[in-house]
Design a protein around this motif. Sequence first.
Motif, PDB file in Angstrom:
ATOM      1  N   GLY A  22       0.811  -1.203   0.000  1.00 42.87           N
ATOM      2  CA  GLY A  22       0.000   0.000   0.000  1.00 42.87           C
ATOM      3  C   GLY A  22       0.848   1.260   0.000  1.00 42.87           C
ATOM      4  O   GLY A  22       1.917   1.304  -0.615  1.00 42.87           O
ATOM      5  N   PRO A  23       0.399   2.324   0.681  1.00 42.15           N
ATOM      6  CA  PRO A  23       1.159   3.572   0.731  1.00 42.15           C
ATOM      7  C   PRO A  23       2.599   3.342   1.177  1.00 42.15           C
ATOM      8  O   PRO A  23       2.856   2.606   2.131  1.00 42.15           O
ATOM      9  N   GLN A  24       3.527   3.974   0.493  1.00 46.00           N
ATOM     10  CA  GLN A  24       4.943   3.773   0.748  1.00 46.00           C
ATOM     11  C   GLN A  24       5.450   4.740   1.818  1.00 46.00           C
ATOM     12  O   GLN A  24       4.872   5.806   2.048  1.00 46.00           O
ATOM     13  N   GLN A  25       6.569   4.357   2.479  1.00 45.12           N
ATOM     14  CA  GLN A  25       7.156   5.208   3.508  1.00 45.12           C
ATOM     15  C   GLN A  25       7.777   6.451   2.867  1.00 45.12           C
ATOM     16  O   GLN A  25       8.537   6.331   1.897  1.00 45.12           O
ATOM     17  N   PRO A  26       7.492   7.644   3.395  1.00 48.46           N
ATOM     18  CA  PRO A  26       8.039   8.874   2.806  1.00 48.46           C
ATOM     19  C   PRO A  26       9.563   8.852   2.686  1.00 48.46           C
ATOM     20  O   PRO A  26      10.112   9.270   1.656  1.00 48.46           O
ATOM     21  N   GLY A  27      10.252   8.365   3.718  1.00 51.32           N
ATOM     22  CA  GLY A  27      11.711   8.319   3.667  1.00 51.32           C
ATOM     23  C   GLY A  27      12.229   7.432   2.557  1.00 51.32           C
ATOM     24  O   GLY A  27      13.211   7.770   1.873  1.00 51.32           O
ATOM     25  N   ASN A  28      11.563   6.283   2.353  1.00 48.07           N
ATOM     26  CA  ASN A  28      11.982   5.361   1.300  1.00 48.07           C
ATOM     27  C   ASN A  28      11.762   5.962  -0.082  1.00 48.07           C
ATOM     28  O   ASN A  28      12.596   5.805  -0.992  1.00 48.07           O
ATOM     29  N   MET A  29      10.641   6.665  -0.257  1.00 50.02           N
ATOM     30  CA  MET A  29      10.369   7.276  -1.560  1.00 50.02           C
ATOM     31  C   MET A  29      11.388   8.367  -1.863  1.00 50.02           C
ATOM     32  O   MET A  29      11.896   8.465  -2.984  1.00 50.02           O
ATOM     33  N   GLU A  30      11.692   9.190  -0.875  1.00 47.10           N
ATOM     34  CA  GLU A  30      12.644  10.277  -1.072  1.00 47.10           C
ATOM     35  C   GLU A  30      14.033   9.735  -1.391  1.00 47.10           C
ATOM     36  O   GLU A  30      14.727  10.236  -2.291  1.00 47.10           O
ATOM     37  N   ALA A  31      14.425   8.664  -0.672  1.00 50.95           N
ATOM     38  CA  ALA A  31      15.750   8.092  -0.885  1.00 50.95           C
ATOM     39  C   ALA A  31      15.877   7.420  -2.246  1.00 50.95           C
ATOM     40  O   ALA A  31      16.977   7.324  -2.799  1.00 50.95           O
ATOM     41  N   SER A  32      14.760   6.942  -2.794  1.00 54.14           N
ATOM     42  CA  SER A  32      14.820   6.210  -4.060  1.00 54.14           C
ATOM     43  C   SER A  32      14.880   7.122  -5.284  1.00 54.14           C
ATOM     44  O   SER A  32      15.229   6.678  -6.380  1.00 54.14           O
ATOM     45  N   ARG A  33      14.556   8.383  -5.129  1.00 56.60           N
ATOM     46  CA  ARG A  33      14.449   9.271  -6.294  1.00 56.60           C
ATOM     47  C   ARG A  33      15.761   9.438  -7.060  1.00 56.60           C
ATOM     48  O   ARG A  33      15.772   9.321  -8.294  1.00 56.60           O
ATOM     49  N   PRO A  34      16.883   9.707  -6.396  1.00 49.49           N
ATOM     50  CA  PRO A  34      18.131   9.851  -7.164  1.00 49.49           C
ATOM     51  C   PRO A  34      18.488   8.597  -7.952  1.00 49.49           C
ATOM     52  O   PRO A  34      18.930   8.686  -9.108  1.00 49.49           O
ATOM     53  N   LEU A  35      18.270   7.423  -7.344  1.00 49.27           N
ATOM     54  CA  LEU A  35      18.577   6.173  -8.033  1.00 49.27           C
ATOM     55  C   LEU A  35      17.654   5.981  -9.235  1.00 49.27           C
ATOM     56  O   LEU A  35      18.102   5.593 -10.326  1.00 49.27           O
ATOM     57  N   ASN A  36      16.353   6.250  -9.051  1.00 49.94           N
ATOM     58  CA  ASN A  36      15.411   6.114 -10.164  1.00 49.94           C
ATOM     59  C   ASN A  36      15.776   7.042 -11.313  1.00 49.94           C
ATOM     60  O   ASN A  36      15.722   6.650 -12.492  1.00 49.94           O
ATOM     61  N   GLN A  37      16.135   8.269 -10.991  1.00 53.16           N
ATOM     62  CA  GLN A  37      16.546   9.205 -12.030  1.00 53.16           C
ATOM     63  C   GLN A  37      17.780   8.706 -12.771  1.00 53.16           C
ATOM     64  O   GLN A  37      17.857   8.789 -14.003  1.00 53.16           O
ATOM     65  N   GLN A  38      18.716   8.179 -12.019  1.00 50.29           N
ATOM     66  CA  GLN A  38      19.959   7.675 -12.628  1.00 50.29           C
ATOM     67  C   GLN A  38      19.666   6.541 -13.593  1.00 50.29           C
ATOM     68  O   GLN A  38      20.192   6.506 -14.717  1.00 50.29           O
ATOM     69  N   LEU A  39      18.819   5.603 -13.175  1.00 49.55           N
ATOM     70  CA  LEU A  39      18.496   4.462 -14.027  1.00 49.55           C
ATOM     71  C   LEU A  39      17.770   4.903 -15.296  1.00 49.55           C
ATOM     72  O   LEU A  39      18.093   4.453 -16.401  1.00 49.55           O
ATOM     73  N   LEU A  40      16.789   5.773 -15.145  1.00 49.95           N
ATOM     74  CA  LEU A  40      16.015   6.220 -16.299  1.00 49.95           C
ATOM     75  C   LEU A  40      16.870   7.035 -17.261  1.00 49.95           C
ATOM     76  O   LEU A  40      16.709   6.926 -18.483  1.00 49.95           O
ATOM     77  N   ARG A  41      17.787   7.827 -16.748  1.00 52.15           N
ATOM     78  CA  ARG A  41      18.672   8.605 -17.620  1.00 52.15           C
ATOM     79  C   ARG A  41      19.648   7.703 -18.362  1.00 52.15           C
ATOM     80  O   ARG A  41      20.134   8.067 -19.438  1.00 52.15           O
ATOM     81  N   ARG A  42      19.942   6.540 -17.793  1.00 57.79           N
ATOM     82  CA  ARG A  42      20.792   5.566 -18.470  1.00 57.79           C
ATOM     83  C   ARG A  42      20.036   4.823 -19.554  1.00 57.79           C
ATOM     84  O   ARG A  42      20.605   4.009 -20.285  1.00 57.79           O
ATOM     85  N   GLY A  43      18.743   5.040 -19.632  1.00 58.80           N
ATOM     86  CA  GLY A  43      17.942   4.370 -20.651  1.00 58.80           C
ATOM     87  C   GLY A  43      17.297   3.079 -20.181  1.00 58.80           C
ATOM     88  O   GLY A  43      16.751   2.323 -20.999  1.00 58.80           O
ATOM     89  N   VAL A  44      17.344   2.811 -18.880  1.00 61.77           N
ATOM     90  CA  VAL A  44      16.715   1.601 -18.338  1.00 61.77           C
ATOM     91  C   VAL A  44      15.192   1.786 -18.353  1.00 61.77           C
ATOM     92  O   VAL A  44      14.676   2.786 -17.852  1.00 61.77           O
TER      93      VAL A  44
END
Length: 262
Positions: free
Chosen positions: A77-99
């Motif tokens: 269900g609803p995700q932990q705010p800290g986990n979502m915030e921490a995941s953003r840089p990694l998600n951006q990195q992966l998507l910019r790599r074309g993943v």
Amino acid sequence: MDILIARQRSELAVHQQRLEVAQAAAARFILAYEERQIPGASEAEVEYLSGLDAIRDHLAVMNDQVAEELLTFAPGGPQQPGNMEASRPLNQQLLRRGVRMRTIYLNSIRTDRPTMDHARWLIEQGCKVRTVPSLPNRMIIYDRKSVMIAADADNTAIGAIRVSAPGMVASLHWLFEQVWQSAESLEAPVSPAPGELNAQQAEALYLLALGHTDEAIAKRLGVSPRTARRITSSLMTHLGARSRFQAGVLAIQLGFLPLRVD
């Protein structure tokens, strides 16, 4: 109109049975992993990761290695705010790599503004996001070559299982695709037609008929036990049922649920 509705229900029943076969296969895989009884699989193809630190270390390695595609089941269900915030840089990195990234959340996130904001942010970055009423377990698939599954669906910090045996990876990837096909896009309305149940209510009714407790239903739907009790009470009142089993029987007779094969 009756013919069209009957046809849709028939197609839904067929799809639901295919999905449940895949979920049962996944459950057998997970049980085999935990018991270390995997025919034909070497230690290199199945690895048990004990504890949160081991999981995080493995995720860091896999996120560096993924090159093409990252697929995720995100239950709870609803995700932990800290986990979502921490995941953003990694998600951006992966998507910019074309993943290419696809994530499936539970429908219950639709009532949680922070999680919805995060999901919309993911979509803006290029990730594809959908929701379903329930998910069997937390799962991440890397490049269709490796899969990480939570060892305990109720406590994901205990450990995880990494699988790279081709046959098992292919089966779990098929499971993801089946769930993805049945999932709704984030902006799609989930309100049912008058007199019909929405997807979350239908799933709760099915779990109710199987004899699950309100606490178990809450975990599957990613809602609070109080919300689960409200949903089940409303369903039984709506159906005029005196027991959970009767609720399931009435739901099938009235066409709210397809007859499932377990």
